[in-house]
Design a protein around this motif. Sequence first.
Motif: not given
Length: 172
Positions: A150-165
Amino acid sequence: MTGEAAAQENTRTIDMTDDLVFAPDSAAVTPGTTVVWENVGSIGHSVTAYEDDIPEEAEFFASGGFDSEQAAREAYPDQGDIPGGESYEHTFEVEGTYDYFCIPHESVGMVATLEVTPDAGEEEGYTSLLPAKAQQLAVWAVAALVGVLGFTWALLKYGGEYGEGSEGGESE
């Protein structure tokens, strides 16, 4: 049916463990069944009937071959001790309820009950082949696996790049 198969059919094993319990602590057998108490641990145990808590017509039983509860208590540990890896057996002919205990571990609750009844072979319901601790471990392992997935799914779905752009909230 061969004699050996018939003998196995009329035998019930109860373990005596280092957790200071009879496993199971409540069992039912049919008349004529030989109960074998096996010490599966390393701590010595005894099997002793509560003399007043067995059927009146029944033969008293105790590891060490005693004729009374008092004699068994007085002789322990010189007689009646069942060391790790050894066993004691008794055949039950008289129907009724038999309460018994382990002399050195009675005070910590190593007591059990055996019911001798013609209906003992007609048990209904589910009986697990796994010990309770193994079942509990399996439940916790499955729960942990579901949590990680469940934790892995949430990271893949809602995680993202938080850097430039990345969008949302950058000011220039």
